[in-house]
Every structure is written in structure tokens, then in C-alpha cells.
Enzyme design. Structure first.
Site, PDB file in Angstrom:
ATOM      1  N   LYS A 124       0.810  -1.235   0.000  1.00 35.57           N
ATOM      2  CA  LYS A 124       0.000   0.000   0.000  1.00 35.57           C
ATOM      3  C   LYS A 124       0.837   1.276   0.000  1.00 35.57           C
ATOM      4  O   LYS A 124       0.448   2.264  -0.630  1.00 35.57           O
ATOM      5  CB  LYS A 124      -0.963  -0.009   1.187  1.00 35.57           C
ATOM      6  CG  LYS A 124      -2.078  -1.017   0.983  1.00 35.57           C
ATOM      7  CD  LYS A 124      -3.063  -1.035   2.114  1.00 35.57           C
ATOM      8  CE  LYS A 124      -4.096  -2.115   1.833  1.00 35.57           C
ATOM      9  NZ  LYS A 124      -5.107  -2.223   2.868  1.00 35.57           N
ATOM     10  N   ASP A 159      -9.908   2.291   2.859  1.00 36.72           N
ATOM     11  CA  ASP A 159      -9.910   1.449   4.063  1.00 36.72           C
ATOM     12  C   ASP A 159     -10.567   2.155   5.262  1.00 36.72           C
ATOM     13  O   ASP A 159     -11.358   1.555   5.993  1.00 36.72           O
ATOM     14  CB  ASP A 159      -8.470   1.071   4.457  1.00 36.72           C
ATOM     15  CG  ASP A 159      -7.934  -0.089   3.640  1.00 36.72           C
ATOM     16  OD1 ASP A 159      -8.739  -0.835   3.041  1.00 36.72           O
ATOM     17  OD2 ASP A 159      -6.702  -0.266   3.615  1.00 36.72           O
TER      18      ASP A 159
HETATM   19  P1  NAP Z   1       1.539  -4.326   6.196  1.00 35.86           P
HETATM   20  O1  NAP Z   1       1.558  -3.001   5.526  1.00 35.86           O
HETATM   21  O2  NAP Z   1       2.427  -5.400   5.724  1.00 35.86           O
HETATM   22  O3  NAP Z   1       1.808  -4.047   7.766  1.00 35.86           O
HETATM   23  C1  NAP Z   1       1.903  -5.118   8.677  1.00 35.86           C
HETATM   24  C2  NAP Z   1       1.830  -4.603  10.107  1.00 35.86           C
HETATM   25  O4  NAP Z   1       1.852  -5.748  10.988  1.00 35.86           O
HETATM   26  C3  NAP Z   1       3.008  -3.713  10.521  1.00 35.86           C
HETATM   27  O5  NAP Z   1       2.577  -2.804  11.489  1.00 35.86           O
HETATM   28  C4  NAP Z   1       3.980  -4.761  11.106  1.00 35.86           C
HETATM   29  O6  NAP Z   1       4.918  -4.231  12.007  1.00 35.86           O
HETATM   30  C5  NAP Z   1       2.994  -5.641  11.858  1.00 35.86           C
HETATM   31  N1  NAP Z   1       3.537  -6.974  12.116  1.00 35.86           N
HETATM   32  C6  NAP Z   1       3.824  -7.931  11.202  1.00 35.86           C
HETATM   33  N2  NAP Z   1       4.294  -9.027  11.816  1.00 35.86           N
HETATM   34  C7  NAP Z   1       4.308  -8.750  13.148  1.00 35.86           C
HETATM   35  C8  NAP Z   1       4.683  -9.491  14.296  1.00 35.86           C
HETATM   36  N3  NAP Z   1       5.141 -10.721  14.189  1.00 35.86           N
HETATM   37  N4  NAP Z   1       4.544  -8.901  15.512  1.00 35.86           N
HETATM   38  C9  NAP Z   1       4.077  -7.640  15.621  1.00 35.86           C
HETATM   39  N5  NAP Z   1       3.705  -6.879  14.558  1.00 35.86           N
HETATM   40  C10 NAP Z   1       3.818  -7.435  13.338  1.00 35.86           C
HETATM   41  O7  NAP Z   1       0.067  -4.963   6.174  1.00 35.86           O
HETATM   42  P2  NAP Z   1      -1.318  -4.149   6.176  1.00 35.86           P
HETATM   43  O8  NAP Z   1      -1.732  -3.875   4.790  1.00 35.86           O
HETATM   44  O9  NAP Z   1      -1.183  -3.023   7.130  1.00 35.86           O
HETATM   45  O10 NAP Z   1      -2.323  -5.267   6.747  1.00 35.86           O
HETATM   46  C11 NAP Z   1      -2.393  -5.564   8.133  1.00 35.86           C
HETATM   47  C12 NAP Z   1      -3.567  -6.507   8.387  1.00 35.86           C
HETATM   48  O11 NAP Z   1      -4.811  -5.842   8.147  1.00 35.86           O
HETATM   49  C13 NAP Z   1      -3.535  -7.723   7.470  1.00 35.86           C
HETATM   50  O12 NAP Z   1      -3.861  -8.897   8.207  1.00 35.86           O
HETATM   51  C14 NAP Z   1      -4.594  -7.413   6.457  1.00 35.86           C
HETATM   52  O13 NAP Z   1      -5.168  -8.559   5.911  1.00 35.86           O
HETATM   53  C15 NAP Z   1      -5.601  -6.625   7.270  1.00 35.86           C
HETATM   54  N6  NAP Z   1      -6.432  -5.717   6.428  1.00 35.86           N
HETATM   55  C16 NAP Z   1      -7.774  -5.915   6.345  1.00 35.86           C
HETATM   56  C17 NAP Z   1      -8.544  -5.049   5.580  1.00 35.86           C
HETATM   57  C18 NAP Z   1     -10.030  -5.229   5.492  1.00 35.86           C
HETATM   58  O14 NAP Z   1     -10.648  -4.641   4.616  1.00 35.86           O
HETATM   59  N7  NAP Z   1     -10.627  -5.974   6.397  1.00 35.86           N
HETATM   60  C19 NAP Z   1      -7.952  -3.998   4.876  1.00 35.86           C
HETATM   61  C20 NAP Z   1      -6.584  -3.836   4.994  1.00 35.86           C
HETATM   62  C21 NAP Z   1      -5.833  -4.705   5.754  1.00 35.86           C
HETATM   63  P3  NAP Z   1       6.364  -3.710  11.476  1.00 35.86           P
HETATM   64  O15 NAP Z   1       6.136  -2.320  11.014  1.00 35.86           O
HETATM   65  O16 NAP Z   1       7.229  -3.822  12.674  1.00 35.86           O
HETATM   66  O17 NAP Z   1       6.783  -4.640  10.357  1.00 35.86           O
END
Ligand code: NAP
Length: 281
Positions: A67, A103
Site C-alpha cells: 500500500k 480502508d
Molecule cells: P503491512 O503493511 O504489511 O503491515 C503489517 C503490520 O503488521 C506492521 O505494522 C507490522 O509491524 C505488523 N507486524 C507484522 N508481523 C508482526 C509481528 N510478528 N509482531 C508484531 N507486529 C507485526 O500490512 P497491512 O496492509 O497493514 O495489513 C495488516 C492486516 O490488516 C492484514 O492482516 C490485512 O489482511 C488486514 N487488512 C484488512 C482489511 C479489510 O478490509 N478488512 C484492509 C486492509 C488490511 P512492522 O512495522 O514492525 O513490520
């Protein structure tokens, strides 16, 4: 005439529900569309987007982990995408990509409309500072939440998000390790993808009170650990991300096709088939 192409671009993306949701919206409104899922690694995102446009692609949703990269690939950004520094909806305009972020609007619509939550003045904890957290934070502030605390595994990203939000008296970046010191929140949002890999970070039950709504942006089995933690801690509401997913998709659909679908039947169908939902967008 060929049907315009749409897609969701992510990594991994094979189990994304977005193609099913957009196909259902198209059927509902008698709009013919071709919406597929494209899996691409981070370093190949720009090339993949170029190839998609060359093959007739006119609109794309972007999911993790692309994103923030998608925002950089755009010639123009909507105000909410600029504030988020993250894009989940791309639209081809005059041969260039315009980026938006649906979002936050999707989450607020789901929480206030579908779940009947009043977000105003809620003391809020946002866990995560990735693309999804960036998308929802400005919309939550605009919806009138109270103070917003942000924690993230990589604390610099929580700091950067707080800086970008630009409300120092209201937005507070903190260390994940200090969670025990913060007391109760009215709204706790898990915006991490942690349970996909290492499991949920250690969350103290003291974050939750009798009025707390706990929300995981993920859905299906990925959301189970956080929602189980919230219920065990006594949260008033424990809400997964399926409703948000449908609402943010409807918002994207409206941007592309100029008409807003009815989300309730699509959401109801997905809830009915909840057992088969194994992943999240
Ligand atoms: P992203 O940009 O890859 O960000 C991932 C986030 O999770 C970062 O804050 C990362 O921390 C953290 N993280 C990853 N592994 C971790 C761990 N082991 N321990 C602690 N923190 C951890 O992903 P995103 O797009 O933000 O998506 C995040 C979640 O939201 C996903 O599961 C996605 O499917 C969900 N989502 C749902 C919707 C919906 O419409 N329902 C929309 C968007 C996203 P760091 O910065 O330290 O790496």
C-alpha cells in the site's frame, strides 16, 4: 468491445475475497467486469502495475504489503490517500495512476453503520503502523475518536505515522513493550499481520474494560487469536474485518463505476460461508 480489467494486487493474494465481492457487486448492478487477483513481490510491484495497464487494466485494489509503495507509484493522490501515505485503490486516468484509500471509510462505515458503535470520544489504541493502520487512522480521527495511541513492533513506524497525522496533543506514539502502563481503552484495533507468521504480540488484559470494542482488521482464522483474547478480557464487542472488507470494496466500486452497491446481501452471504474464509485482504 473488451471488458475493462480490474484486479487486487498483493502478496500473498490467492485467497483474497475481493474478486468474489466485486463480481457479486457487478451482478447486483448488471455491470460486466473482469476482476482477478495478481500476486507480485514487493520489488516487482511497479513492473506488475505497468504490465497490468498495458493489458487493459483500468483499476486495482492494493493489499499487503504494497500500500505504501502504491502511493509512490501514483501521479496524483486523493486527500485521504495523501494523509494516509498509503493507497488501496488505483484508477487509471489519462494514462496515469490516481491513488485513493477506502480502508478508513470502510472501517468507519462498518463500525458505525453495521455494528452501531458511537466512535466519538473513544480513547483508542491502534496496534500496527503498516498500510492498513495508515489508512484507518485519519478516518478514525475524523469520526471523532478521543486520544489515539499507536504502538508498533518497529517503533519508528509508529512515530512516522503519528507525525504524518499531525495532531500532537491527540495522537501518541508509544512502545509496544509499555502496553501495561496505558490503562483501559474504549476501542482497541489490531492492524497487524502478526498472526499470519509469529502469532499475536503479548497484549495485557488491562487494555480492555466493560465498554471496550476490540476490532481486528483481519478476518477468518487470522483474526481468531485477537478476537479470542478480547472476549477473554471481557470486551463488550469483538469485531473482525469482514464487514470492513466489504465496505472498502463498495467504496472502491463506487469510485470506478459511479454507483454504490448494496453491501448487506454480499456481507450476509460471506458470513454464511464464514467457515471457508481462511485469509484476509
Ligand atoms: P503491512 O503493511 O504489511 O503491515 C503489517 C503490520 O503488521 C506492521 O505494522 C507490522 O509491524 C505488523 N507486524 C507484522 N508481523 C508482526 C509481528 N510478528 N509482531 C508484531 N507486529 C507485526 O500490512 P497491512 O496492509 O497493514 O495489513 C495488516 C492486516 O490488516 C492484514 O492482516 C490485512 O489482511 C488486514 N487488512 C484488512 C482489511 C479489510 O478490509 N478488512 C484492509 C486492509 C488490511 P512492522 O512495522 O514492525 O513490520
Amino acid at each position: 468491445m473488451s471488458i475493462p480489467r480490474y484486479a487486487v494486487i498483493g502478496h500473498p493474494v490467492a485467497h483474497s475475497l475481493s474478486p468474489r465481492i466485486h463480481a457479486a457487486f457487478g451482478r447486483q448492478l448488471s455491470i460486466a467486469l473482469d476482476y482477478s487477483a495478481i500476486d507480485t513481490a514487493a520489488e516487482e510491484f511497479d513492473m506488475t502495475l505497468g504490465a497490468f495497464a498495458a493489458s487493459g487494466g483500468v483499476g486495482a485494489n492494493v493489499t499487503l504489503p504494497h500500500k505504501q509503495r502504491a502511493a509512490r507509484a501514483c501521479a496524483t493522490l486523493s486527500e485521504r490517500a495523501r494523509r494516509a501515505g498509503a493507497v488501496n485503490t488505483l484508477t487509471l486516468r489519462g494514462g496515469e495512476w490516481h491513488g485513493d484509500n477506502t480502508d478508513g471509510a470502510g472501517l468507519v462505515r462498518d463500525l458505525t453503520g453495521r455494528h452501531g458503535l458511537d466512535l466519538r470520544a473513544r480513547r483508542t489504541l491502534l496496534i500496527g503502523a503498516g498500510g492498513a493502520a495508515r489508512g484507518v487512522a485519519p478516518a478514525l480521527l475524523d469520526a471523532g475518536i478521543g486520544d489515539l495511541y499507536i504502538v508498533n513492533r518497529t517503533s519508528e513506524r509508529a512515530d512516522a505515522l503519528a507525525d504524518a497525522l499531525g495532531q500532537p496533543g491527540r495522537v501518541h506514539p508509544r512502545y509496544l513493550a509499555d502496553l501495561k502502563q496505558f490503562g483501559e481503552f474504549d476501542l482497541v484495533i489490531n492492524a497487524t499481520s502478526a498472526t499470519r507468521t509469529d502469532g499475536l504480540p503479548d497484549l495485557p488484559m488491562s487494555l480492555v474494560g466493560a465498554r471496550t470494542a476490540a476490532v481486528d482488521l483481519s478476518y477468518g482464522e487470522v483474526a481468531i487469536p485477537f478476537l479470542a483474547w478480547a472476549r477473554a478480557a471481557g470486551a463488550h464487542d469483538a469485531i473482525g474485518g469482514l464487514g470492513m472488507l466489504v465496505e472498502q470494496a463498495a467504496e472502491s466500486f463506487a469510485l470506478w463505476h459511479g454507483v454504490r452497491p448494496d453491501t448487506d446481501p454480499v456481507y450476509a452471504h460471506l458470513v454464511e460461508h464464514r467457515a471457508s474464509l481462511v485469509t484476509a485482504d
